[in-house]
Structures are given as structure tokens and as C-alpha cells.
Design a protein around this motif. Structure first.
Motif, PDB file in Angstrom:
ATOM      1  N   ARG A 241       7.750   3.474  -2.848  1.00  0.00           N
ATOM      2  CA  ARG A 241       7.004   4.467  -2.082  1.00  0.00           C
ATOM      3  C   ARG A 241       7.458   5.891  -2.427  1.00  0.00           C
ATOM      4  O   ARG A 241       6.643   6.806  -2.561  1.00  0.00           O
ATOM      5  CB  ARG A 241       7.165   4.206  -0.576  1.00  0.00           C
ATOM      6  N   GLY A 242       8.774   6.082  -2.567  1.00  0.00           N
ATOM      7  CA  GLY A 242       9.289   7.408  -2.889  1.00  0.00           C
ATOM      8  C   GLY A 242       8.846   7.883  -4.265  1.00  0.00           C
ATOM      9  O   GLY A 242       8.490   9.054  -4.442  1.00  0.00           O
ATOM     10  N   ILE A 243       8.845   6.996  -5.244  1.00  0.00           N
ATOM     11  CA  ILE A 243       8.449   7.378  -6.606  1.00  0.00           C
ATOM     12  C   ILE A 243       6.964   7.692  -6.675  1.00  0.00           C
ATOM     13  O   ILE A 243       6.548   8.710  -7.250  1.00  0.00           O
ATOM     14  CB  ILE A 243       8.822   6.254  -7.595  1.00  0.00           C
ATOM     15  N   ILE A 244       6.139   6.831  -6.085  1.00  0.00           N
ATOM     16  CA  ILE A 244       4.682   7.058  -6.113  1.00  0.00           C
ATOM     17  C   ILE A 244       4.330   8.332  -5.362  1.00  0.00           C
ATOM     18  O   ILE A 244       3.401   9.048  -5.734  1.00  0.00           O
ATOM     19  CB  ILE A 244       3.940   5.851  -5.503  1.00  0.00           C
ATOM     20  N   GLY A 245       5.080   8.650  -4.314  1.00  0.00           N
ATOM     21  CA  GLY A 245       4.793   9.849  -3.528  1.00  0.00           C
ATOM     22  C   GLY A 245       5.000  11.148  -4.281  1.00  0.00           C
ATOM     23  O   GLY A 245       4.550  12.203  -3.835  1.00  0.00           O
ATOM     24  N   THR A 246       5.675  11.092  -5.421  1.00  0.00           N
ATOM     25  CA  THR A 246       5.884  12.301  -6.227  1.00  0.00           C
ATOM     26  C   THR A 246       4.930  12.385  -7.417  1.00  0.00           C
ATOM     27  O   THR A 246       5.053  13.283  -8.238  1.00  0.00           O
ATOM     28  CB  THR A 246       7.330  12.331  -6.760  1.00  0.00           C
ATOM     29  N   MET A 247       3.981  11.472  -7.498  1.00  0.00           N
ATOM     30  CA  MET A 247       3.076  11.412  -8.648  1.00  0.00           C
ATOM     31  C   MET A 247       1.630  11.506  -8.202  1.00  0.00           C
ATOM     32  O   MET A 247       1.268  11.033  -7.109  1.00  0.00           O
ATOM     33  CB  MET A 247       3.280  10.103  -9.435  1.00  0.00           C
ATOM     34  N   ASP A 248       0.795  12.134  -9.037  1.00  0.00           N
ATOM     35  CA  ASP A 248      -0.643  12.142  -8.791  1.00  0.00           C
ATOM     36  C   ASP A 248      -1.240  10.786  -9.160  1.00  0.00           C
ATOM     37  O   ASP A 248      -0.627   9.986  -9.874  1.00  0.00           O
ATOM     38  CB  ASP A 248      -1.318  13.247  -9.607  1.00  0.00           C
ATOM     39  N   LEU A 249      -2.489  10.567  -8.687  1.00  0.00           N
ATOM     40  CA  LEU A 249      -3.122   9.269  -8.897  1.00  0.00           C
ATOM     41  C   LEU A 249      -3.256   8.941 -10.382  1.00  0.00           C
ATOM     42  O   LEU A 249      -2.969   7.816 -10.803  1.00  0.00           O
ATOM     43  CB  LEU A 249      -4.501   9.258  -8.227  1.00  0.00           C
TER      44      LEU A 249
ATOM     45  N   SER B 266       0.849  -1.189   0.000  1.00  0.00           N
ATOM     46  CA  SER B 266       0.000   0.000   0.000  1.00  0.00           C
ATOM     47  C   SER B 266       0.885   1.241   0.000  1.00  0.00           C
ATOM     48  O   SER B 266       1.768   1.391   0.842  1.00  0.00           O
ATOM     49  CB  SER B 266      -0.908   0.001   1.235  1.00  0.00           C
ATOM     50  N   VAL B 267       0.628   2.122  -0.992  1.00  0.00           N
ATOM     51  CA  VAL B 267       1.404   3.360  -1.102  1.00  0.00           C
ATOM     52  C   VAL B 267       0.445   4.532  -1.276  1.00  0.00           C
ATOM     53  O   VAL B 267      -0.707   4.367  -1.699  1.00  0.00           O
ATOM     54  CB  VAL B 267       2.403   3.298  -2.278  1.00  0.00           C
ATOM     55  N   ILE B 268       0.934   5.728  -0.968  1.00  0.00           N
ATOM     56  CA  ILE B 268       0.136   6.951  -1.035  1.00  0.00           C
ATOM     57  C   ILE B 268       0.709   7.847  -2.135  1.00  0.00           C
ATOM     58  O   ILE B 268       1.915   8.109  -2.161  1.00  0.00           O
ATOM     59  CB  ILE B 268       0.124   7.705   0.315  1.00  0.00           C
ATOM     60  N   SER B 269      -0.151   8.322  -3.008  1.00  0.00           N
ATOM     61  CA  SER B 269       0.280   9.210  -4.087  1.00  0.00           C
ATOM     62  C   SER B 269       0.420  10.640  -3.578  1.00  0.00           C
ATOM     63  O   SER B 269       0.078  10.942  -2.421  1.00  0.00           O
ATOM     64  CB  SER B 269      -0.709   9.155  -5.252  1.00  0.00           C
ATOM     65  N   GLN B 270       0.901  11.516  -4.428  1.00  0.00           N
ATOM     66  CA  GLN B 270       1.117  12.915  -4.045  1.00  0.00           C
ATOM     67  C   GLN B 270      -0.187  13.600  -3.665  1.00  0.00           C
ATOM     68  O   GLN B 270      -0.202  14.474  -2.792  1.00  0.00           O
ATOM     69  CB  GLN B 270       1.800  13.659  -5.193  1.00  0.00           C
ATOM     70  N   ASP B 271      -1.303  13.210  -4.291  1.00  0.00           N
ATOM     71  CA  ASP B 271      -2.607  13.797  -3.970  1.00  0.00           C
ATOM     72  C   ASP B 271      -3.353  12.988  -2.919  1.00  0.00           C
ATOM     73  O   ASP B 271      -4.587  13.009  -2.875  1.00  0.00           O
ATOM     74  CB  ASP B 271      -3.449  13.971  -5.231  1.00  0.00           C
ATOM     75  N   ASN B 272      -2.603  12.256  -2.079  1.00  0.00           N
ATOM     76  CA  ASN B 272      -3.151  11.537  -0.925  1.00  0.00           C
ATOM     77  C   ASN B 272      -4.161  10.459  -1.308  1.00  0.00           C
ATOM     78  O   ASN B 272      -5.130  10.222  -0.586  1.00  0.00           O
ATOM     79  CB  ASN B 272      -3.802  12.521   0.065  1.00  0.00           C
ATOM     80  N   ALA B 273      -3.948   9.804  -2.427  1.00  0.00           N
ATOM     81  CA  ALA B 273      -4.788   8.671  -2.828  1.00  0.00           C
ATOM     82  C   ALA B 273      -4.023   7.382  -2.551  1.00  0.00           C
ATOM     83  O   ALA B 273      -2.847   7.245  -2.909  1.00  0.00           O
ATOM     84  CB  ALA B 273      -5.152   8.776  -4.307  1.00  0.00           C
ATOM     85  N   GLU B 274      -4.696   6.448  -1.894  1.00  0.00           N
ATOM     86  CA  GLU B 274      -4.056   5.183  -1.542  1.00  0.00           C
ATOM     87  C   GLU B 274      -4.283   4.157  -2.650  1.00  0.00           C
ATOM     88  O   GLU B 274      -5.401   3.965  -3.128  1.00  0.00           O
ATOM     89  CB  GLU B 274      -4.619   4.658  -0.219  1.00  0.00           C
ATOM     90  N   VAL B 275      -3.193   3.487  -3.050  1.00  0.00           N
ATOM     91  CA  VAL B 275      -3.285   2.445  -4.066  1.00  0.00           C
ATOM     92  C   VAL B 275      -2.525   1.217  -3.579  1.00  0.00           C
ATOM     93  O   VAL B 275      -1.584   1.313  -2.790  1.00  0.00           O
ATOM     94  CB  VAL B 275      -2.713   2.914  -5.424  1.00  0.00           C
ATOM     95  N   ILE B 276      -2.976   0.050  -4.063  1.00  0.00           N
ATOM     96  CA  ILE B 276      -2.334  -1.219  -3.740  1.00  0.00           C
ATOM     97  C   ILE B 276      -1.565  -1.678  -4.973  1.00  0.00           C
ATOM     98  O   ILE B 276      -2.141  -1.824  -6.052  1.00  0.00           O
ATOM     99  CB  ILE B 276      -3.372  -2.274  -3.335  1.00  0.00           C
TER     100      ILE B 276
END
Length: 299
Positions: free
Chosen positions: A119-127, A74-84
Motif C-alpha cells: 500500500r505504501g509503495i503504490i501510494g507514491t506512484m501514479d496509475l 485493493s490499493v489507491i495510487s497517488q492520483d487516487n485511482a483504485e487498483v486490485i
């Protein structure tokens, strides 16, 4: 003797076991890391090898490419959307010494680094970028892992994101947004269709009005041309009639007037003069009643 024989057999067995433990077979695509008294000595290639038994330990290292499928994360995107996200990779050992002796568990360390970088890469991207950017994420992960996995004696040959699945709440929100977008596009399409229909109907009516006006104008032109032609022909015929015929026509007209109930008939002098030129004028005028005299119209 029996005891001696038994002891001899035991000794032979012990020697056989010791000798057997000194034989090492390294399969193809593997190497052996030889340690004597827990200290690294050398690396042996595939084949049959004899080592000092008991005090020698040989670690086999597989050099073939190995596939690993990581558990869902489970990771969180830059716009705070959770994806699996589920991830898989392929690696192979490039440095057996580092792989065996410099890291307690090189594979586990590689997996942890893969998760951290993901996690670091997804955290810099929108959903939306995450859902549509698997190739970009794969390339970024490969670059990041390539710079650190050499310390573990391995190389990541391929890394791939198998699935990216938003959480149920995010998925529901996305479905609502998609439906709203579809409804908006459908409404726009209907409005454009109606506008086009009105445009075509208006054009058809205008074309019909123009065609009707052109037809009416053509009909008027044809009627005018016909009337002009009629007048032209009448003038041509009249130009060919002599004066006696016209005087006779005048007499007929005067006679019809004389028959009317009026008591007086006024005739221009020019008409009387013209009547005098006809030999039959007196006879024609004699048909008038006496009480209806014809008086010349003075100039």
C-alpha cells in the motif's frame, strides 16, 4: 491370576505408550525445537531422537522454501485511482528459534507487512507507473521486507505481483482515453498523408511545368537556329550572284508593279541606273503601257 495378568498387560501397554511418546523422528529439511515443561531446551536435527516422554514437547520447523499466494488487495495510487493487486511470495525459515518462540505467527506477520508495504509503495506512484512498473514494485517490496522479516526468523526469497487490475470505472475511463488517443493519432496520420499527397501532386505539376517550359525553350532555340541557318545560307547564295541577276530580278519586280492599276510608278534613280546597265532593259520596259509612265525618283 487372571486379574494379575490383565494388570500386567495394562502396565506394559502404558509403558509402551510412554516409551513411544519419547521417540521423535525429524524428517529431512526440518529441525526439532525441544521444550521441556514448556521451556526451550535445544534444537535437534533430522533423524531418530529419544526424549523424555510426557514432559517434553518437540515443534517441527520446516526449513524448505514455502510458496504463499496472498488474497487480492485493493490499493489507491497517488492520483487516487483504485487498483486490485494479487501478490505471491516464496519464503524459508532462517532462524527456527525466532520463528517458533519469538512470534506467535511469523507467517501471518510477514503477510501483513507485505500488504502494508505494498500500500505504501503504490501510494507514491501514479496509475500509469503502477500498471507499467511491476518490476519496480517487486524490487521495492523485496527491499522493504528484507529489512524486517529477519525479526520473524524468515527470509522472503521472491515476491511477485501476479495481476494488477484497475476497477471497472477506472478501466472504462482508460478505454475512453485510449480510444481518444487512437482517434487523434489516426487523424494526425490522415492529415500527414493528405499533406504528403498534396506535396507530391504539387511537385509533379511543377516538374511538368518545368519540363514543358524547357521543351518550349528548346523548340524556340531550335527554330531560331534553323532561321539563322536559313538566313546564313541565303546570304551565302546571294553573295555568289552577280549584279545582272539582281537587276533582272528588279526588272521583274517593276514589271509586276507596272501591271497594277496604278497610274504612276515611282522608281529610285539608283534602280533606273541599274536598269540602264542591262541590254534587255528597254525591251522589258517596252511591255509597259504608254499611259503608265515610269518616273525616276529624284534624290
Amino acid at each position: 491370576m487372571i486379574v494379575f495378568s490383565i494388570l500386567a498387560i495394562i502396565v506394559v501397554l502404558i509403558i509402551g505408550v510412554i516409551l513411544f511418546t519419547g521417540v521423535r523422528i525429524i524428517p529431512q529439511n526440518m529441525v526439532g525445537m525441544v521444550s521441556v515443561l514448556s521451556k526451550y531446551q535445544k534444537q535437534i536435527e533430522p533423524g531418530l531422537h529419544v526424549v523424555v516422554p510426557v514432559i517434553t514437547h518437540v515443534d517441527r520447523v520446516d526449513l524448505a522454501q514455502v510458496p504463499i499466494r496472498l488474497s487480492e488487495q485493493s490499493v489507491i495510487s497517488q492520483d487516487n485511482a483504485e487498483v486490485i493487486i494479487s501478490l505471491s511470495l516464496n519464503y524459508h525459515v532462517t532462524n527456527p528459534y525466532k520463528f517458533t518462540f519469538e512470534n506467535a505467527d511469523s507467517v501471518k506477520s510477514m503477510i501483513q507487512q507485505s500488504r502494508a508495504h505494498l500500500r505504501g509503495i503504490i501510494g507514491t506512484m501514479d496509475l500509469n507507473d503502477v500498471l507499467n512498473g511491476t518490476e519496480r514494485i517487486n524490487a521495492a517490496l523485496s527491499r522493504e521486507l528484507g529489512s524486517i522479516t529477519d525479526a520473524y526468523g524468515v527470509n522472503v526469497d521472491r515476491i511477485n505481483i501476479d495481476t494488477i487490475q484497475p476497477t471497472p470505472e477506472i478501466q472504462e475511463s482508460m478505454n475512453k482515453q485510449i480510444n481518444a488517443t487512437r482517434e487523434r493519432e489516426a487523424a494526425i496520420a490522415r492529415a500527414q498523408g493528405e499533406a504528403r499527397s498534396i506535396e507530391l501532386t504539387t511537385k509533379a505539376k511543377n516538374d511538368a511545368l518545368v519540363a514543358t517550359a524547357e521543351a518550349d525553350a528548346k523548340a524556340v532555340r531550335l527554330a531560331a537556329d534553323a532561321e539563322a541557318y536559313r538566313i546564313q545560307k541565303a546570304n551565302e547564295i546571294l553573295s555568289q550572284v552577280d549584279g545582272n541577276y539582281l537587276a533582272a530580278q528588279n526588272i521583274d519586280a517593276f514589271r509586276d508593279v507596272a501591271k497594277s492599276p496604278a497610274n504612276t510608278v515611282i522608281v529610285p534613280n539608283t534602280a533606273i541606273d541599274a536598269l540602264g546597265d542591262l541590254k534587255v532593259a528597254g525591251a522589258l520596259l517596252g511591255t509597259n503601257k504608254v499611259d503608265q509612265p515610269v518616273k525616276p525618283l529624284s534624290d
